[in-house]
Design a protein around this motif. Structure first.
Motif, PDB file in Angstrom:
ATOM      1  N   THR A  30     -20.754   8.856 -33.338  1.00  0.00           N
ATOM      2  CA  THR A  30     -19.872   7.792 -33.816  1.00  0.00           C
ATOM      3  C   THR A  30     -20.439   7.110 -35.047  1.00  0.00           C
ATOM      4  OG1 THR A  30     -19.052   7.407 -31.574  1.00  0.00           O
ATOM      5  CG2 THR A  30     -18.711   5.649 -33.177  1.00  0.00           C
ATOM      6  N   LEU A  34     -18.791   7.239 -38.992  1.00  0.00           N
ATOM      7  CA  LEU A  34     -18.361   6.020 -39.678  1.00  0.00           C
ATOM      8  C   LEU A  34     -19.281   5.631 -40.831  1.00  0.00           C
ATOM      9  CD1 LEU A  34     -17.214   3.984 -36.557  1.00  0.00           C
ATOM     10  CD2 LEU A  34     -15.795   5.190 -38.225  1.00  0.00           C
ATOM     11  N   THR A 218     -18.158   5.511 -26.919  1.00  0.00           N
ATOM     12  CA  THR A 218     -17.699   5.644 -28.298  1.00  0.00           C
ATOM     13  C   THR A 218     -17.107   4.342 -28.807  1.00  0.00           C
ATOM     14  OG1 THR A 218     -17.289   8.017 -28.014  1.00  0.00           O
ATOM     15  CG2 THR A 218     -16.137   6.922 -29.820  1.00  0.00           C
ATOM     16  N   ALA A 222     -18.592   2.299 -31.866  1.00  0.00           N
ATOM     17  CA  ALA A 222     -17.762   2.097 -33.058  1.00  0.00           C
ATOM     18  C   ALA A 222     -17.664   0.613 -33.404  1.00  0.00           C
ATOM     19  CB  ALA A 222     -16.372   2.683 -32.839  1.00  0.00           C
ATOM     20  N   ALA A 240     -12.250  -0.105 -34.255  1.00  0.00           N
ATOM     21  CA  ALA A 240     -12.918   0.796 -33.306  1.00  0.00           C
ATOM     22  C   ALA A 240     -11.905   1.427 -32.361  1.00  0.00           C
ATOM     23  CB  ALA A 240     -13.980   0.035 -32.519  1.00  0.00           C
ATOM     24  N   HIS A 265     -15.225  13.351 -32.355  1.00  0.00           N
ATOM     25  CA  HIS A 265     -15.720  12.240 -33.161  1.00  0.00           C
ATOM     26  C   HIS A 265     -15.595  12.485 -34.661  1.00  0.00           C
ATOM     27  CE1 HIS A 265     -17.728  11.653 -29.251  1.00  0.00           C
ATOM     28  NE2 HIS A 265     -17.713  10.368 -29.563  1.00  0.00           N
TER      29      HIS A 265
END
Length: 285
Positions: A30, A34, A218, A222, A240, A265
């Motif tokens: 994750t 990001l 997750t 996030a 998220a 992901h």
């Protein structure tokens, strides 16, 4: 001489999932998806696959403490996500370090029972979490089963979720997000409440799939990543939840193992990273 820059880093303190779908593995995926640099402190090693957890090994508290301290002293993460903490000794070991870093936002996912029904921590550890660790957190993210334990009540409706959130926040955390994914219905509702009484209901649509292993890990990872990227808590939660929703959709028809498979992901990682890092200063020196 060329300029250097510093990655936006996030620390996960959690257990290892040998199946790769949850825990440390899901968190690091994750963070990477990001645009953050993931670091880790492992609290437990599970014997686990898509069918469930069959055994768990605790990492000594002093080693957990050492891992957390090593990362905080050197890499200096901008946010911390905490997953499963195995014992009261581990809780206290983590607390001893975090008290020296009160400026770092902490997102706690209080993992207690696996989706297959395996009890991961005992009652003494739950009490330690509430009394010692909750007051150091920026957000606690229990699912329905965990919220029932923490609030000591049954949860069947959104109103029950609100009541549970009100009870749990008395433990001293700054905010709580009760995740409603375990309630039946076509829509999913999460209840947010902060210490000032600000309430928010987040709605999403349920996706028909078995591939939901690691959803809670997750989501909290996030949230930590988006907080590290500079978003306030409500927006970090909203973003998220959107990331998790898309990761579930992208992986809903993929077969991984014979049980509950993981999310995807990396469904749009490069575009997500470009979007999130577009306006984020990278500490050029």
């Amino acid at each position: 001489m060329s300029k250097s820059f510093q990655y936006i880093s996030v620390l996960t303190i959690a257990g290892s999932d040998s199946g790769g779908g949850a825990g440390i593995q899901a968190d690091l995926k994750t963070f990477s998806a990001l645009g953050c640099y993931g670091t880790s402190a492992i609290t437990s090693v599970t014997v686990q696959n898509t069918l469930g957890v069959t055994a768990i090994h605790h990492i000594p508290a002093n080693i957990v403490n050492g891992q957390v301290k090593a990362v905080l002293e050197d890499i200096k993460p901008s946010a911390i996500k905490i997953g499963i903490v195995q014992s009261s000794d581990q809780v206290l070991a983590i607390v001893r370090v975090l008290k020296d870093y009160p400026h770092i936002p902490v997102i706690l996912d209080p993992v207690m029972v696996s989706t297959s029904g395996f009890h991961l921590i005992d009652q003494d550890t739950i009490v330690s979490l509430q009394q010692e660790l909750f007051p150091l957190t920026s957000l606690v993210t229990p699912n329905i089963d965990e919220a029932e334990i923490l609030a000591d009540m049954k949860i069947n409706t959104i109103d029950d979720m609100k009541k549970a959130a009100s009870r749990i926040i008395l433990s001293g955390c700054k905010a709580i997000l009760v995740k409603g994914g375990h309630l039946n219905g076509p829509d999913l509702f999460d209840v947010f409440l902060d210490e000032n009484g600000v309430e928010n209901i987040f709605r999403s649509i349920a996706v028909k799939t078995l591939n939901t292993h690691g959803t809670g890990c997750t989501l909290s990872a996030a949230i930590a990543a988006f907080v590290a990227l500079g978003h306030d808590m409500p927006l970090a939660i909203e973003k998220a939840k959107g990331f998790v929703q898309q990761a579930i959709i992208a992986g809903q028809h993929v077969k991984t193992g014979e049980g509950k498979g993981p999310l995807n992901h990396f469904f749009d990682a490069q575009n997500l990273i470009r979007k999130e890092l577009k306006d984020v200063p990278l500490n050029l020196d």
